[in-house]
Design a protein around this motif. Sequence first.
Motif, PDB file in Angstrom:
ATOM      1  N   THR A 110       0.831  -1.211   0.000  1.00 22.67           N
ATOM      2  CA  THR A 110       0.000   0.000   0.000  1.00 22.67           C
ATOM      3  C   THR A 110       0.865   1.262   0.000  1.00 22.67           C
ATOM      4  O   THR A 110       0.480   2.271  -0.593  1.00 22.67           O
ATOM      5  CB  THR A 110      -0.949   0.020   1.210  1.00 22.67           C
ATOM      6  N   LYS A 111       2.036   1.209   0.611  1.00 18.84           N
ATOM      7  CA  LYS A 111       2.937   2.362   0.585  1.00 18.84           C
ATOM      8  C   LYS A 111       3.419   2.627  -0.840  1.00 18.84           C
ATOM      9  O   LYS A 111       3.438   3.774  -1.306  1.00 18.84           O
ATOM     10  CB  LYS A 111       4.127   2.123   1.512  1.00 18.84           C
ATOM     11  N   ARG A 112       3.797   1.575  -1.563  1.00 20.40           N
ATOM     12  CA  ARG A 112       4.244   1.734  -2.948  1.00 20.40           C
ATOM     13  C   ARG A 112       3.121   2.255  -3.838  1.00 20.40           C
ATOM     14  O   ARG A 112       3.340   3.123  -4.693  1.00 20.40           O
ATOM     15  CB  ARG A 112       4.771   0.407  -3.492  1.00 20.40           C
ATOM     16  N   ILE A 113       1.922   1.732  -3.646  1.00 20.73           N
ATOM     17  CA  ILE A 113       0.776   2.200  -4.446  1.00 20.73           C
ATOM     18  C   ILE A 113       0.520   3.675  -4.169  1.00 20.73           C
ATOM     19  O   ILE A 113       0.290   4.467  -5.087  1.00 20.73           O
ATOM     20  CB  ILE A 113      -0.482   1.340  -4.153  1.00 20.73           C
ATOM     21  N   GLY A 114       0.568   4.056  -2.902  1.00 20.13           N
ATOM     22  CA  GLY A 114       0.359   5.460  -2.536  1.00 20.13           C
ATOM     23  C   GLY A 114       1.432   6.364  -3.098  1.00 20.13           C
ATOM     24  O   GLY A 114       1.159   7.474  -3.564  1.00 20.13           O
ATOM     25  N   GLU A 115       2.689   5.914  -3.070  1.00 20.28           N
ATOM     26  CA  GLU A 115       3.780   6.714  -3.632  1.00 20.28           C
ATOM     27  C   GLU A 115       3.627   6.871  -5.138  1.00 20.28           C
ATOM     28  O   GLU A 115       3.837   7.951  -5.687  1.00 20.28           O
ATOM     29  CB  GLU A 115       5.135   6.073  -3.300  1.00 20.28           C
ATOM     30  N   ASN A 116       3.245   5.796  -5.831  1.00 22.39           N
ATOM     31  CA  ASN A 116       3.050   5.871  -7.280  1.00 22.39           C
ATOM     32  C   ASN A 116       1.921   6.843  -7.624  1.00 22.39           C
ATOM     33  O   ASN A 116       2.024   7.621  -8.572  1.00 22.39           O
ATOM     34  CB  ASN A 116       2.758   4.492  -7.858  1.00 22.39           C
ATOM     35  N   ARG A 117       0.832   6.806  -6.860  1.00 19.62           N
ATOM     36  CA  ARG A 117      -0.290   7.704  -7.128  1.00 19.62           C
ATOM     37  C   ARG A 117       0.096   9.153  -6.874  1.00 19.62           C
ATOM     38  O   ARG A 117      -0.280  10.051  -7.624  1.00 19.62           O
ATOM     39  CB  ARG A 117      -1.500   7.331  -6.277  1.00 19.62           C
ATOM     40  N   SER A 118       0.842   9.380  -5.790  1.00 19.18           N
ATOM     41  CA  SER A 118       1.231  10.758  -5.494  1.00 19.18           C
ATOM     42  C   SER A 118       2.192  11.304  -6.550  1.00 19.18           C
ATOM     43  O   SER A 118       2.123  12.485  -6.923  1.00 19.18           O
ATOM     44  CB  SER A 118       1.838  10.888  -4.097  1.00 19.18           C
ATOM     45  N   VAL A 119       3.077  10.467  -7.087  1.00 19.34           N
ATOM     46  CA  VAL A 119       3.992  10.903  -8.148  1.00 19.34           C
ATOM     47  C   VAL A 119       3.210  11.209  -9.415  1.00 19.34           C
ATOM     48  O   VAL A 119       3.450  12.225 -10.083  1.00 19.34           O
ATOM     49  CB  VAL A 119       5.080   9.830  -8.399  1.00 19.34           C
ATOM     50  N   LYS A 120       2.237  10.359  -9.760  1.00 23.53           N
ATOM     51  CA  LYS A 120       1.423  10.580 -10.954  1.00 23.53           C
ATOM     52  C   LYS A 120       0.611  11.861 -10.827  1.00 23.53           C
ATOM     53  O   LYS A 120       0.469  12.625 -11.777  1.00 23.53           O
ATOM     54  CB  LYS A 120       0.500   9.394 -11.210  1.00 23.53           C
ATOM     55  N   LEU A 121       0.056  12.107  -9.620  1.00 18.43           N
ATOM     56  CA  LEU A 121      -0.720  13.343  -9.413  1.00 18.43           C
ATOM     57  C   LEU A 121       0.171  14.562  -9.474  1.00 18.43           C
ATOM     58  O   LEU A 121      -0.225  15.616  -9.966  1.00 18.43           O
ATOM     59  CB  LEU A 121      -1.446  13.283  -8.055  1.00 18.43           C
ATOM     60  N   PHE A 122       1.382  14.446  -8.981  1.00 20.05           N
ATOM     61  CA  PHE A 122       2.321  15.569  -8.975  1.00 20.05           C
ATOM     62  C   PHE A 122       2.739  15.956 -10.399  1.00 20.05           C
ATOM     63  O   PHE A 122       2.858  17.127 -10.722  1.00 20.05           O
ATOM     64  CB  PHE A 122       3.547  15.213  -8.141  1.00 20.05           C
ATOM     65  N   TRP A 123       2.956  14.969 -11.261  1.00 18.72           N
ATOM     66  CA  TRP A 123       3.433  15.247 -12.622  1.00 18.72           C
ATOM     67  C   TRP A 123       2.311  15.535 -13.602  1.00 18.72           C
ATOM     68  O   TRP A 123       2.573  15.974 -14.722  1.00 18.72           O
ATOM     69  CB  TRP A 123       4.265  14.095 -13.139  1.00 18.72           C
TER      70      TRP A 123
END
Length: 104
Positions: free
Chosen positions: A90-103
């Motif tokens: 869940t940490k990796r999924i959350g990090e991937n989503r936050s990176v996608k939202l940021f870019w």
Amino acid sequence: KMEGLMQYGPLIPLTPVSIESYSHHVQDASLIISTSANLESQTLVMALGGPDIFFSRFAPSKGFDSLPESFNKLLIVMVLIGLSMVLRTTKRIGENRSVKLFWS
């Protein structure tokens, strides 16, 4: 009585079984030493007096801070490993989503 409470009494009844040395008599106890044991619910008691030395481990009737012999330790280890895997995922999924939202 409906709530399961004891009826009020001005004195607390003292039963012989609730006294640590109920079956032993320590003659003229001059020193009583008490210290904690390895478990929270237990204490070690030593009474010295006259020719007598009394030593005992005092514990409640139900050991609430010790595991029974039949406790499944392997199951706890497996549950902890599973929970750590779920947390990492869940940490990796959350990090991937936050990176996608940021870019985006």
